[in-house]
Design an enzyme around this catalytic site. Structure first.
Site, PDB file in Angstrom:
ATOM      1  N   THR A   1       0.841  -1.210   0.070  1.00 22.38           N
ATOM      2  CA  THR A   1      -0.011  -0.058   0.108  1.00 22.38           C
ATOM      3  C   THR A   1       0.983   1.103  -0.067  1.00 22.38           C
ATOM      4  O   THR A   1       2.232   1.029   0.463  1.00 22.38           O
ATOM      5  CB  THR A   1      -0.891   0.006   1.203  1.00 22.38           C
TER       6      THR A   1
ATOM      7  N   ASN B   1      -3.556  -4.080  -2.097  1.00 24.33           N
ATOM      8  CA  ASN B   1      -3.558  -5.094  -1.110  1.00 24.33           C
ATOM      9  C   ASN B   1      -2.055  -5.772  -1.005  1.00 24.33           C
ATOM     10  O   ASN B   1      -1.143  -5.195  -0.283  1.00 24.33           O
ATOM     11  CB  ASN B   1      -4.655  -6.033  -1.315  1.00 24.33           C
TER      12      ASN B   1
HETATM   13  O1  DON Z   1      -7.093  -1.789   2.986  1.00 22.79           O
HETATM   14  C1  DON Z   1      -6.232  -2.574   3.683  1.00 22.79           C
HETATM   15  O2  DON Z   1      -6.408  -2.421   4.844  1.00 22.79           O
HETATM   16  C2  DON Z   1      -5.389  -3.469   3.129  1.00 22.79           C
HETATM   17  N1  DON Z   1      -5.683  -3.973   1.930  1.00 22.79           N
HETATM   18  C3  DON Z   1      -3.908  -2.565   3.191  1.00 22.79           C
HETATM   19  C4  DON Z   1      -2.823  -3.323   2.699  1.00 22.79           C
HETATM   20  C5  DON Z   1      -1.733  -2.790   3.271  1.00 22.79           C
HETATM   21  O3  DON Z   1      -1.318  -1.802   3.744  1.00 22.79           O
HETATM   22  C6  DON Z   1      -0.378  -3.441   2.696  1.00 22.79           C
HETATM   23  N2  DON Z   1       0.879  -2.956   2.833  1.00 22.79           N
HETATM   24  N3  DON Z   1       1.580  -3.263   3.927  1.00 22.79           N
END
Ligand code: DON
Length: 570
Positions: free
Chosen positions: A381, A401
């Site tokens: 992210t 994701n």
């Molecule tokens: O929306 C969410 O909470 C997750 N899909 C976020 C993923 C994320 O932060 C990956 N990075 N480390």
């Protein structure tokens, strides 16, 4: 009177000592101020592109669109047009903050048990890998919507730098080289993906140029045709074809029907400050609010940022807040989110009363529990924040994701699809890739948005923005942001220290206090163990981006040293 004159050698020695003392002292670390605009992103290339837009007279939203598209090219592990996200925008003219939800949605033919076999067991990797793991992408619609409401520059002009970057390519830096090496096996699963990131059978390495001509063409279509360049026509044909070839569900109707949504941000006060963050379908704002409000009445005078008692109460506040996350939160268009109740002072008082200063609670006593599943972590992210010379601020987090999302590039369109479907509770009580469990509020339903932890945040001091911040890290995003706010406002750290400081994390289940490896000494660990915490060290995580806007609009910012981001201003 006889003058005492130091020899040259002594003078040099004393100046070296003075410089070393200066550098060692928090409060005098020199940070660079900017007057006209500031931008902090995970990628130097994207930061420079955004800065050029600001210099050319664009506002913070114009720069955010350009950065969002640039990251899709130069930061493919997380930057995207095949995913979704959230933005908080401070409008200096109106003096208000709006929240834009461009989270992915479940395709219309998705169903509650789609990732379960006939015995009701989760089919391994089905919500993580390939076309079947993808939600309907929201990023392009989100960036377009922001621009429609606030943008001042021509839309194509904002996509142009990303189009050029994709078409001419760029030389891989050490960071991306390592990422490609780490994920080489996964990226070789789909031939469509191999076509983009491999050369002569090997994943691209240091010194190689990443040219993405298909992606350039897709961005060009979006630049020329706006939403139609992605949600219908050629790009839609390619997405639907990719679904048919790889067993995915996204249809033409899903794409044509995708809508970003403006939402009311979550708002709460912390000390004298007003904090605004993302409401459901992100849990970020509510859980951040619960953690900070539970901690607010504690006297911090006796604490330091790594004081075990402070770490203990922080962890206990998180345990209580994340227990609520699992039960109560989901897409507000499908389930009632008791946001006001969760942030109600009386409710928070009752939660606070459960904290024992000397020893931990047991997560199974606070809510139902499950044994720990080994959690596959990734950094996938990305957050960026931008302020312009008129005082507008954008704080935006978006994602596919997992790192490189579903690992599937849409053939001929050149972009990676998300695997956001894993953020749903695919089976009640079964942890997702971040170890989070959920229930009915976050079960899969057609058209529904999966619950997120992304927490783009703006902190206001009276009527002016003070901080904008956010981070990746899945479930750990919320504790990263909470610690950053506390470290800045209560412990008086400067921004550089805020991004550097070692992190710790608790999320109710698993009943474990995670400590960033190397960040906490043995005495701290022993103290926490003596209070009953089960401690685990974990690799450095999150990639905090933060900007500060002082009085007279002096601006500064910092990018997390754990990654290779860049803050710049002018
Ligand atoms: O929306 C969410 O909470 C997750 N899909 C976020 C993923 C994320 O932060 C990956 N990075 N480390």
């Amino acid at each position: 009177m006889k003058r005492f004159v130091l020899s040259r050698r002594w003078r040099i020695l004393l100046s070296i000592v003075a410089v070393l003392q200066f550098a060692a002292c928090d409060s005098v670390t020199v940070e660079k101020y900017h007057y006209n605009g500031i931008i902090a992103t995970a990628s130097p290339i994207a930061t420079d592109i955004g800065l050029n837009i600001l210099r050319d007279g664009g506002n913070a939203v114009d720069a955010a669109v350009a950065v969002g598209c640039a990251l899709a090219v130069c930061y493919p592990e997380a930057g995207n047009i095949g995913g979704g996200g959230f933005a908080l925008i401070y409008d200096a003219d109106l003096g208000n903050i709006t929240a834009l939800d461009f989270r992915e949605t479940a395709p219309a033919s998705a169903s509650r048990k789609m990732y379960l076999d006939s015995r009701g067991e989760v089919i391994a990797s089905s919500s993580l890998l390939g076309a079947g793991a993808a939600g309907v992408p929201g990023t392009v619609a989100g960036l377009f919507e922001m621009w429609k409401k606030y943008g001042s520059m021509d839309w194509y002009r904002l996509l142009e730098p990303a189009i050029k970057l994709a078409d001419t390519g760029f030389i891989l830096d050490a960071y991306l080289t390592n990422k490609f090496a780490e994920y080489a096996k996964d990226l070789s699963i789909f031939p469509e993906t191999k076509k983009v990131f491999f050369k002569n059978g090997a994943v691209l390495g240091q010194g190689d140029r990443l040219v993405q001509t298909d992606l350039a063409m897709t961005l060009e279509r979006i630049g020329l045709d706006g939403l139609d360049g992605f949600y219908s026509g050629t790009t839609a044909d390619m997405i639907v074809q990719s679904m048919q070839n790889n067993g995915g569900l996204i249809s033409y109707e899903d794409l044509a029907g995708y809508r970003p949504l403006w939402r009311e941000p979550v708002h709460f006060t912390f000390d004298s400050l007003d904090v605004y963050s993302m409401p459901p379908p992100s849990s970020g704002g509510v859980i951040l609010g619960e953690i900070l409000k539970i901690l607010e009445p504690f006297n911090f005078i006796k604490y330091t940022p790594s004081h075990p008692e402070y770490m203990h109460i922080f962890a206990e506040a998180c345990r209580l807040a994340y227990a609520d996350r699992a039960v109560h939160l989901g897409d507000p268009d499908f389930t009632v989110n008791p946001v006001l109740e969760l942030l109600d002072p009386q409710y928070l008082e009752s939660r606070r009363a459960l904290i024992n200063l000397q020893s931990t609670a047991n997560s199974s006593e606070i809510g139902s529990g499950l044994p720990e599943k080994s959690v596959v972590e990734s950094e996938s992210t990305t957050h960026f924040c931008i302020a312009d010379k008129s005082g507008n601020v954008v704080s935006l987090t978006y994602t596919i994701n997992a790192s490189f999302g579903s690992k599937l590039v849409v053939d001929s369109a050149g972009f990676l699809l998300n695997n956001e479907m894993d953020d749903f509770s695919i089976k009640p009580g079964v942890p997702n890739m971040y170890g989070l469990i959920g229930g009915k509020a976050n079960e899969i339903e057609p058209g529904k948005r999966m619950l997120s932890s992304m927490s783009p945040t703006i902190v206001m001091n009276g009527d002016r923005p003070l901080l904008a911040l956010g981070a990746p890290g899945g479930s750990k995003i919320i504790t990263t942001v909470a610690q950053a706010i506390i470290n800045f406002t209560r412990f008086g750290m400067n921004l550089q220290k805020v991004v550097e400081h070692p992190r710790f994390h608790h999320q109710w289940l698993p009943d474990t206090l995670y400590l960033e490896v190397g960040g906490f000494d043995i005495n701290i660990k022993q103290d926490l163990i003596s209070r009953g915490h089960l401690i685990k060290e974990r690799e450095p995580y999150s990639d905090l981006q933060i900007i500060y806007i002082g009085s007279n609009r002096l601006m500064m910012g910092a990018s997390d040293p754990r990654k290779d981001g860049k803050t710049a201003g002018y």
